[in-house]
Design an enzyme around this catalytic site. Sequence first.
Site, short mmCIF file in Angstrom:
data_model
loop_
_atom_site.label_atom_id
_atom_site.label_comp_id
_atom_site.label_asym_id
_atom_site.label_seq_id
_atom_site.Cartn_x
_atom_site.Cartn_y
_atom_site.Cartn_z
N PHE A 174 -39.96 -18.07 46.93
CA PHE A 174 -41.26 -18.96 46.68
C PHE A 174 -40.66 -20.39 46.95
O PHE A 174 -39.49 -20.71 47.07
CB PHE A 174 -41.74 -19.18 45.04
N THR A 221 -48.46 -21.07 49.90
CA THR A 221 -49.21 -20.14 48.51
C THR A 221 -48.54 -18.69 49.01
O THR A 221 -47.28 -18.49 49.62
CB THR A 221 -50.29 -19.02 49.24
N SER A 222 -48.00 -18.36 47.45
CA SER A 222 -47.28 -16.46 47.80
C SER A 222 -48.23 -15.69 48.55
O SER A 222 -49.87 -16.02 49.08
CB SER A 222 -47.25 -16.02 46.41
N GLN A 223 -47.70 -15.01 48.82
CA GLN A 223 -48.62 -13.91 49.73
C GLN A 223 -49.33 -12.35 48.80
O GLN A 223 -48.27 -12.71 47.89
CB GLN A 223 -47.61 -12.71 50.92
#
Length: 204
Positions: free
Chosen positions: A200, A58-60
């Site tokens: 990403f 996931t993205s932070q």
Amino acid sequence: MSSKNSFFINHLRENGTIVSEKILGAFFFVDRKDFVPERYRNETYLDRPIPLNHEMTTSQPSTIAFMLEKLQPKVGWKVLEIGTGLGYLTALLAKIVGDNGQVVSVEYFADLKEFAQANLQKYSFKNIHLIVGDGKNGVSEEAPFDAIISSTEVHIIPLVWKKQLKTGGRLLTPVDSQIVLITKSSEKKFEEEKFPFFSFVKIK
């Protein structure tokens, strides 16, 4: 909402990552712990990505907040999300656009879509439509959209995303480690702004 989530979100506000009150409210309402797999629960309130199946992450949270601040979704908007992941950004978007808005989220992997769906059922959102499919194609049957946001990196922005965007709409996506924001000012005219130095996962 847990006290740890409040502390975590206040930190993002104090360091200037979250500015808008509507985005702040969404982060307070949606607790990240409801979207993190059990084996990574000790990392819930750390500003780092969470591993997913299929060698993805996931993205932070700070990156998610940054993207939302640039996209600036509004109440009543219809938003297309490319890459549902754990459903965390999906929930934030659903809270921001409200009951009169809609979030259409397309996920390439069926198991991730099912996991996200289970996570989202912890809330009472009625404005989310999850789809399994190839995000590069957008979702033509649901177009046009006020906004499109992708959590997966592309090398070239698919033309179909621009076509599925309303005039005046906003498209935000990672492109080669940059976040690119596009505003559709007319059917054939697009304004572009770039924000470098992000990482990403690649789109499938």
